[in-house]
Design an enzyme around this catalytic site. Sequence first.
Site, short mmCIF file in Angstrom:
data_model
loop_
_atom_site.label_atom_id
_atom_site.label_comp_id
_atom_site.label_asym_id
_atom_site.label_seq_id
_atom_site.Cartn_x
_atom_site.Cartn_y
_atom_site.Cartn_z
N GLU A 1 7.41 -5.43 7.82
CA GLU A 1 8.43 -6.44 8.15
C GLU A 1 8.02 -7.37 9.30
O GLU A 1 8.65 -7.40 10.36
CB GLU A 1 9.76 -5.74 8.50
CG GLU A 1 10.28 -4.87 7.38
CD GLU A 1 11.61 -4.20 7.71
OE1 GLU A 1 12.09 -4.34 8.84
OE2 GLU A 1 12.16 -3.52 6.82
N ASN B 1 11.05 -4.02 1.11
CA ASN B 1 12.07 -3.27 1.85
C ASN B 1 13.40 -3.93 1.57
O ASN B 1 13.64 -5.07 2.00
CB ASN B 1 11.80 -3.29 3.35
CG ASN B 1 10.54 -2.55 3.74
OD1 ASN B 1 9.86 -1.98 2.89
ND2 ASN B 1 10.23 -2.53 5.01
N GLU C 1 10.94 0.65 1.25
CA GLU C 1 12.10 1.15 1.98
C GLU C 1 13.37 0.80 1.22
O GLU C 1 13.52 -0.33 0.76
CB GLU C 1 12.22 0.50 3.37
CG GLU C 1 11.24 0.98 4.39
CD GLU C 1 11.47 0.35 5.77
OE1 GLU C 1 12.61 -0.05 6.09
OE2 GLU C 1 10.48 0.26 6.51
N ARG D 1 5.31 7.95 3.21
CA ARG D 1 4.88 6.75 3.94
C ARG D 1 5.18 6.94 5.43
O ARG D 1 6.32 7.19 5.81
CB ARG D 1 5.66 5.53 3.41
CG ARG D 1 5.37 4.30 4.19
CD ARG D 1 6.09 3.04 3.69
NE ARG D 1 5.82 2.00 4.66
CZ ARG D 1 6.70 1.17 5.17
NH1 ARG D 1 7.96 1.18 4.76
NH2 ARG D 1 6.37 0.29 6.08
N TYR E 1 17.70 -3.58 1.53
CA TYR E 1 18.88 -2.83 1.97
C TYR E 1 20.21 -3.40 1.47
O TYR E 1 21.08 -2.67 1.07
CB TYR E 1 18.92 -2.76 3.51
CG TYR E 1 17.87 -1.83 4.05
CD1 TYR E 1 18.12 -0.48 4.19
CD2 TYR E 1 16.59 -2.30 4.37
CE1 TYR E 1 17.14 0.40 4.66
CE2 TYR E 1 15.61 -1.44 4.83
CZ TYR E 1 15.89 -0.10 4.97
OH TYR E 1 14.92 0.77 5.41
N HIS F 1 3.92 -0.53 12.50
CA HIS F 1 5.38 -0.49 12.35
C HIS F 1 5.97 -0.60 13.76
O HIS F 1 6.66 0.29 14.24
CB HIS F 1 5.82 0.79 11.63
CG HIS F 1 7.19 0.74 11.03
ND1 HIS F 1 7.45 1.04 9.72
CD2 HIS F 1 8.39 0.43 11.58
CE1 HIS F 1 8.76 0.94 9.48
NE2 HIS F 1 9.34 0.57 10.61
#
Length: 456
Positions: free
Chosen positions: A167, A299, A360, A78, A301, A122
Site C-alpha cells: 500500500e 488489498n 488482504e 504472508r 476492504y 510494510h
Amino acid sequence: MANKIIFPENFLWGAATASYQIEGAWNKHGKGESIWDRFSHTPGKILNNDTGDVADDHYRLWKKDIGLMKKIGLQAYRFSISWPRILPAGRGRVNQKGLDFYSKLVDGLLEAGIKPFVTLYHWDLPQALEDEGGWTVRSTAEAFADYADVVMRTLGDRVKNWITHNEPAVVAWLGYETGVHAPGMTDPVKAVAASHHLLLSHGWAVPVIRRNSPGAEVGIALNCNWTVAASNSAMDLDAHRRSDGKWVRWFADPVFGRGYPADVVEDFKRLGTLPDGTNFIQPGDLDIIATPMDFIGVNYYNRGIIRVNAPGNEPQNIFPSPQTPEHWTEMGWENHPDGLVGVLARYYFGYQPPKLYITENGASYSTPPDENGNVPDVHRVNYLRTHVAAAYRAIQAGVPLAGYFVWSLFDNFEWSFGYSQRFGIVWVDYASQKRILKDSAKWYKTVIKRNGFQTV
Ligand code: IFM
C-alpha cells in the site's frame, strides 16, 4: 437451493500479517529503531498511546504461531520483514540475528507445508533513513534496493513469492501528507515526492529479487476501495475522479507502464503539490517503475461514497446510517462484497496483470471470548463468506485470481488505532499472549479443506 462454490485447483488460501503489527521485540537482538517505534513512542500519536513494543510477541512465539497456522490449515502465510531488524541503520551493517529470525521462520513454515509470501516493506522504515528525509529523498529508494539484496541473499533460495511494497498510497498520503501515520509529516509537496520514491524503489527491487531467487514471483500490494460518486453532480463526479486518481491510478498506472495519469498531474499542479521545476522524477524513472511483475496484490476492504462540499475541496467519504454491524465493521468501513468483484475486474481487465492475489481482505470486530472460551465472531464470518463468494464471482468472470489472504491472522496493532481494532481470525489476549481460534478461523479451516463452501 444450496449451491457449491469450489475454487480452481491450486487456488491458494492464506492469511496475512505485518512485522510491526505483530512482532514486538522492538529493540531486541540488535534491531534498530523504526519510524513506527519513534511515532508510537511519541505521546498522543496513537489511540491510548499504544505501541508495538510487544504487540503479539510473535518474535518470541513464532513456533507456536506456525502451530496455529497448521491447525487452521493455511496453505500460505504472508508476513513482512522489519527493515531495521536486518539493517539497524537502514544500510551498511547487517544484523545477523535479524536475518536468522526470518530464516528460521521461513524454514518452520516450509516444514509445516506453508508457502511464505514475503513483503519487503510494510511501513517500518529505519528511523535512521527517515532522519535523512525518508521516502521524500531518492537515497531511501536506493537503500531499499540494497536492503532487498541483503534479504534476498538469505531467503531467496527458499522464498518464491515476493511483494515489494504494501500500500504505497497509504505510506505516502497518510505518512507524509496527513501525518496520521509514521513518520507523521504533514507536507503535501514532499508526500508526492515520497510516492515517486516508493514506486521507484519497487522498480529497482524487482530485478534484485529475480536475480537472487530464480523462479520467484514478484508483485506489489496495492490498496483499492470500490468507490462511487455520491451523486451525478459535476462536483461529486470530479471529487470521485480526483480521489480515485490520487489513491489508485497514481500508483497502478505507472507500475503498469502508463506513466503518471495526466489528470492527476494537473490536479497536483493546481494544488501546488507538484510545483513547476520539480525534478525528483528523473529521465528513465518511469521505465524502472514499469518493470514487469508476475502478479498484482489487491488489498480490498470496503466501498467509499465520495462527495465534496465545495468545488476544489478535499473529497470526502459519506457514511450512511444506520450502521448495523452486519453492514459496517468497527472501523466504520462498509461491508460491500460486490466492490471486490469490481476492483478485481478493474485491475485485470484494465491493466492485464498475468495474475492476481487478494493480499488482504478482512474486517474489524471486537467480539470477545464467551464463557466457554469460544469467540463467536459471526459478523466476521459473514464478511469473509460474502467476500470469498465475491472472489469466486470474479474468477467466473475471467479474472485469473490465484489466492486469497485474510487480513489478519491475528488481532494486532492497528496503526493509529492501536489495539482498539481487532482484525484477527485468531483472538489475542494481549496481557497473557494467549491465542484462541475465533469461529471465523474455524470456518476458514473448512473452506480451505473443501477448497470452497456451500452457500445457503
Ligand atoms: O492493518 C492494515 C494493514 O497493515 C494494511 N492494510 C489495511 C489493514 C487494516 O487497516
